[in-house]
Design a protein around this motif. Structure first.
Motif, PDB file in Angstrom:
ATOM      1  N   HIS A  24       0.855  -1.199   0.000  1.00  0.00           N
ATOM      2  CA  HIS A  24       0.000   0.000   0.000  1.00  0.00           C
ATOM      3  C   HIS A  24       0.885   1.241   0.000  1.00  0.00           C
ATOM      4  O   HIS A  24       2.031   1.213   0.480  1.00  0.00           O
ATOM      5  N   TYR A  26       0.989   3.650   1.850  1.00  0.00           N
ATOM      6  CA  TYR A  26       1.382   4.151   3.166  1.00  0.00           C
ATOM      7  C   TYR A  26       2.558   3.363   3.757  1.00  0.00           C
ATOM      8  O   TYR A  26       2.950   3.601   4.895  1.00  0.00           O
ATOM      9  N   ASP A  40      -3.391   1.912  -4.075  1.00  0.00           N
ATOM     10  CA  ASP A  40      -4.405   2.118  -3.038  1.00  0.00           C
ATOM     11  C   ASP A  40      -5.196   0.812  -2.878  1.00  0.00           C
ATOM     12  O   ASP A  40      -4.927  -0.180  -3.572  1.00  0.00           O
ATOM     13  N   TYR A 114     -17.143   0.149   3.472  1.00  0.00           N
ATOM     14  CA  TYR A 114     -15.812   0.581   3.037  1.00  0.00           C
ATOM     15  C   TYR A 114     -14.877  -0.609   3.267  1.00  0.00           C
ATOM     16  O   TYR A 114     -14.988  -1.304   4.292  1.00  0.00           O
TER      17      TYR A 114
END
Ligand code: 13P
Ligand code: SF4
Length: 310
Positions: A24, A26, A40, A114
Motif C-alpha cells: 500500500h 502508506y 491504493d 468501506y
C-alpha cells in the motif's frame, strides 16, 4: 537503514517462493521500492485478483491482506507483521453490526461497507467500496432501499454529499485522518498560497472543506501530475509522500508536520519492515487464514464491487 543483504534475500526468496509483493502507498519507502506493485486499496484488490503466483506477501494492514486472500483462496497470503491492524476497522465490530441489522430488520438496509473493515463485516455487506470508487458505487445503490454505510462516517458523509444519496452512517473513524485539524491546514494554506490542498476523504468535513481536491491516495497521483502547480499540501498518511515524489518528480510535496498533531503516520502501516518481509517469505508466516464459509460470504460483495467499478 536496512542492508543491501536484506533486499537481496527478499528478492531471492521471492523467486524461490514464486511470490509477489504488494504494498500500500502508506508503507515505508524501502518496502514500496522493493514491491512488485504499489497502490491504493482498489488497485491492490485488482492486482490481487489478477496475480499469478503461489504466495502473496501483502505489505499493508490485515484487512487488506484478508481481501487478497478472499479473492485468491488457493494462494498463500502472508502479512509481514501480524499485528498490523486498523483503527477504522476496529470501530465497527461485526457482532455490533449484526445486532444493529437485527434490531432494524424491518428497514431492510442495503449495506455498503468501506473495504477498511473486517471479513465479518464484509460478510454482512451487500457491496464493498474503496475511497477510489465509493462515489460511483453509492450512486448505483438500489433506489428503493435505505442505505447503511459502514464503518467510516467521514467517507460516508463525503460520498453522500457528492451523490445526493441519503445514508445512515456508522459512526466509525480512522485515528490518523480524524486528527488532522482545519486550523493547521488553513495555516499551511496561508504559508503556501500557491499550493493546492489535497485531502483524503477519511478526514473530517471541516478539513475537506479546505481542499482543492478530495480523493483516494491513487487519485492524488493523477491530480498532482495533471495540475500545473509546483507544490502541493498533502493531507493523508505520510507514506504517500514517497510515492508522489517518485512518480511526480520536480514538484514539492508538503505533508502536515508530525509535531503539529498526532496525525500523519499510521502506526499499523509502519509495523511492516524489510526484515519482517524477509522473515515472512522465509517462514510463510504470519499467514492469513479464513474459514471457507466466511470467506465465501465476504467474497460476494467484493466481487460485486469489482464488477460495478469496472
Ligand atoms: P485508500 O483507499 O486510498 O488506499 O486508503 C486506504 C486507507 O487505509 C486510508 O487510510
Ligand atoms: Fe486504518 Fe487509518 Fe491506518 Fe488507513 S490510516 S490503515 S484507515 S488506521
Amino acid at each position: 537503514m536496512p542492508t543491501l543483504d536484506v533486499r537481496e534475500e527478499i528478492l531471492r526468496l521471492k523467486k524461490e517462493r514464486r511470490a509477489v509483493i504488494l504494498a500500500h502507498s502508506y508503507q515505508r519507502p524501502e518496502i514500496q521500492d522493493i514491491a512488485d506493485f504499489v497502490g491504493d486499496s482498489l488497485a491492490l484488490a485488482r492486482a490481487a485478483q489478477k496475480t499469478e503466483c503461489d504466495v502473496i506477501a501483502f505489505c499493508g494492514v490485515r484487512f487488506m491482506a484478508e481481501t487478497a486472500l478472499i479473492l485468491n483462496p488457493s494462494k498463500t497470503v502472508v502479512l509481514p507483521d501480524g499485528d498490523a491492524a486498523c483503527s477504522l476497522e476496529a470501530s465497527c465490530p461485526a457482532d455490533e453490526l449484526a445486532a444493529f441489522l437485527d434490531a432494524h430488520r424491518d428497514e431492510n438496509y442495503y449495506v455498503i461497507a468501506y473495504v477498511n473493515c473486517s471479513v465479518g463485516v464484509k460478510a454482512l455487506a451487500d457491496v464493498i467500496v474503496t475511497s477510489g470508487n465509493a462515489r460511483n458505487i453509492v450512486a448505483q445503490a438500489p433506489a428503493d432501499r435505505p442505505v447503511l454505510f459502514v464503518p467510516d462516517r467521514n467517507l460516508g458523509a463525503w460520498t453522500a454529499r457528492l451523490t445526493g444519496r441519503g445514508m445512515t452512517l456508522w459512526q466509525g473513524a480512522c485515528h490518523v485522518h480524524e486528527a488532522f485539524e482545519a486550523a493547521k491546514i488553513a495555516e499551511l494554506r496561508e504559508r503556501y498560497p500557491d499550493a493546492p490542498v489535497v485531502v483524503h476523504p477519511e478526514c473530517r468535513e471541516n478539513v475537506r472543506l479546505l481542499a482543492d481536491c478530495v480523493c483516494s491516495t491513487e487519485k492524488m497521483i493523477g491530480y498532482c501530475r495533471e495540475s500545473g502547480a509546483e507544490r502541493f499540501i498533502i493531507v493523508t498518511e505520510s507514506g504517500i509522500l514517497h510515492r508522489l515524489r517518485r512518480l511526480v518528480p520536480g514538484r514539492e510535496f508538503i505533508g502536515v508536520p508530525a509535531e503539529s498533531c498526532s496525525c500523519g503516520e499510521c502506526r499499523y502501516m509502519k509495523l511492516n519492515t524489510l526484515e519482517k518481509l524477509r522473515d515472512a517469505l522465509l517462514t510463510l508466516s504470519p499467514r492469513i487464514e479464513l474459514p471457507e464459509e466466511l470467506r465465501k460470504r465476504a467474497e460476494r460483495p467484493l466481487l460485486r464491487m469489482l464488477e460495478l467499478s469496472r
